[in-house]
Design an enzyme around this catalytic site. Sequence first.
Site, PDB file in Angstrom:
ATOM      1  N   TYR A 102       7.319  13.608  -6.023  1.00  0.00           N
ATOM      2  CA  TYR A 102       6.649  14.360  -6.786  1.00  0.00           C
ATOM      3  C   TYR A 102       5.778  15.658  -7.131  1.00  0.00           C
ATOM      4  O   TYR A 102       4.870  15.673  -6.777  1.00  0.00           O
ATOM      5  CB  TYR A 102       5.955  13.037  -8.550  1.00  0.00           C
ATOM      6  CG  TYR A 102       6.108  14.320  -9.468  1.00  0.00           C
ATOM      7  CD1 TYR A 102       7.365  13.546 -10.523  1.00  0.00           C
ATOM      8  CD2 TYR A 102       5.103  13.835 -10.357  1.00  0.00           C
ATOM      9  CE1 TYR A 102       7.491  14.302 -11.743  1.00  0.00           C
ATOM     10  CE2 TYR A 102       5.057  14.596 -11.615  1.00  0.00           C
ATOM     11  CZ  TYR A 102       6.342  14.219 -12.473  1.00  0.00           C
ATOM     12  OH  TYR A 102       6.741  15.128 -13.481  1.00  0.00           O
ATOM     13  N   ASP A 123       0.132  19.905  -2.521  1.00  0.00           N
ATOM     14  CA  ASP A 123      -0.227  19.429  -3.767  1.00  0.00           C
ATOM     15  C   ASP A 123      -0.944  18.161  -4.154  1.00  0.00           C
ATOM     16  O   ASP A 123      -0.489  17.337  -3.906  1.00  0.00           O
ATOM     17  CB  ASP A 123       0.812  18.659  -4.051  1.00  0.00           C
ATOM     18  CG  ASP A 123       1.563  18.819  -6.037  1.00  0.00           C
ATOM     19  OD1 ASP A 123       0.208  18.360  -5.988  1.00  0.00           O
ATOM     20  OD2 ASP A 123       2.905  18.589  -6.516  1.00  0.00           O
ATOM     21  N   LYS A 164      -4.820  17.029 -13.103  1.00  0.00           N
ATOM     22  CA  LYS A 164      -5.894  15.373 -12.698  1.00  0.00           C
ATOM     23  C   LYS A 164      -7.242  15.929 -12.875  1.00  0.00           C
ATOM     24  O   LYS A 164      -7.978  16.421 -13.791  1.00  0.00           O
ATOM     25  CB  LYS A 164      -5.226  14.794 -11.676  1.00  0.00           C
ATOM     26  CG  LYS A 164      -3.546  13.955 -12.528  1.00  0.00           C
ATOM     27  CD  LYS A 164      -2.985  13.956 -11.805  1.00  0.00           C
ATOM     28  CE  LYS A 164      -1.471  13.757 -12.377  1.00  0.00           C
ATOM     29  NZ  LYS A 164      -0.433  13.450 -11.418  1.00  0.00           N
TER      30      LYS A 164
END
Length: 430
Positions: free
Chosen positions: A146, A241, A269
């Site tokens: 994702y 990522d 995050k």
Amino acid sequence: MTFTTTKSKEIFQRAVKVMPGGVNSPVRAFGPVGCEPVCIEHAKGAYLYDEDGNSYIDYIGSWGPMILGHNDSRIVEAMKKQMERGISYGAIAKLEVEMAELMVSLVPALEMVRMVNSGTEAVMSAIRTARGFTGKNKIIKFAGCYHGHSDSLLVKAGSGAMTAGVPDSGGVPEGCVQDTLTANYNDLESVEALFEHNKNQIACVIVEPIAANMGVVLPKEGFLQGLRKLCDENQALLIFDEVITGFRLGIHGASGYYKVKPDLITYGKIIGGGMPVGAYGGRKDVMSVVAPLGQVYQAGTLSGNPVAMVAGITQLTILSEHPQIYATLKELGDYFRESVRGVLQETKLPFQIVGEGSLSCLYFTKEPVIDYATAKTADTKAFATYFKQMLERGNYFGPSQFEAIFLSAAHTKKELDKTLADMKEVLGAK
Ligand SMILES: *Cc1c(COP(=O)(O)O)cnc(C)c1O
């Protein structure tokens, strides 16, 4: 058992009237586990507290950011202080420079960095930068990874889409994804084949160095190194990522942990300490194509927001000044996985417990999980039953088989032992 959710129910009934599905992000709706969500009233340390007064040991940590636990007083105090000085300036502030300097000093592969407001934005911008730098259009991603919800990346995108059984999203024109090629995680040959069939057309390969959006899938020995080599041979950029792995596996992130140097890295995050922050950065020559230095346009009204920067700087500073946090997290993670293995042996269940450091996943399958196809063999119905019973006993896991279990520095063996005892009871009763 005294597990009531009357107030949560009331709030959720109001929510579905005014918000799509009652939520601001799909997986919060508990859809994959087929029960009503609980509404959180406050959080502290390793615990979440819902509107009905139930408490939970929290295993999502806001999906990653809360690596120090909830409501760390040092972060809260720093934010309060900054708020008295202004909440947003829309002009250059020293704090942004300090944040960038801190990140560059901690991650060897980072020479320049641009702050944004989410992981989605970070990845979208990194891809644009890679295309602008190389002058090529196609990108390679991996099934089950994702990278946020921007159009071109909503292909085989992992957890949210995965459980719903809809790999792609409505509202994304084919034209937006025609340049997105999908390879198999841990399968270098599938990447090689894509390079072979698209000679001189691949701008970049983007990968989660640990895939943490189809449960947790670890990179096989040599996989990340192999990607580095293939990118070099084909003049393509390698993007890690690290929205989840950044500053979670260690202070140097996955690129430091696995000793592979990507050209660009994306963050989110953890770097915001709980505030909405993302960032992308990497090689200076590559980042020099970004506006106003270069031709690749990318902007943000609230990017580098001072309150968010203070939260991020405080969290990253604490992590860098206390390297034992990572050793403790690894110890806790190893203890957790080892103990779960014990429970599985005792209950004679052939499930897989996978993980590294503070990231784990318990897959309800007998297949070793190495990629998207093997992750999908998991029994999501059995997981849903398990999830509900664990929730009722005060354990808050991600409401989907394909979410990671996150540990924080606020977790101790006490919390883990309570969860393990519940797990034994729930799994053993089958
Ligand atoms: C969460 C996540 C994103 C998206 O970040 P948001 O802040 O939710 O937009 C991107 N990549 C990975 C690996 C993620 O886990």
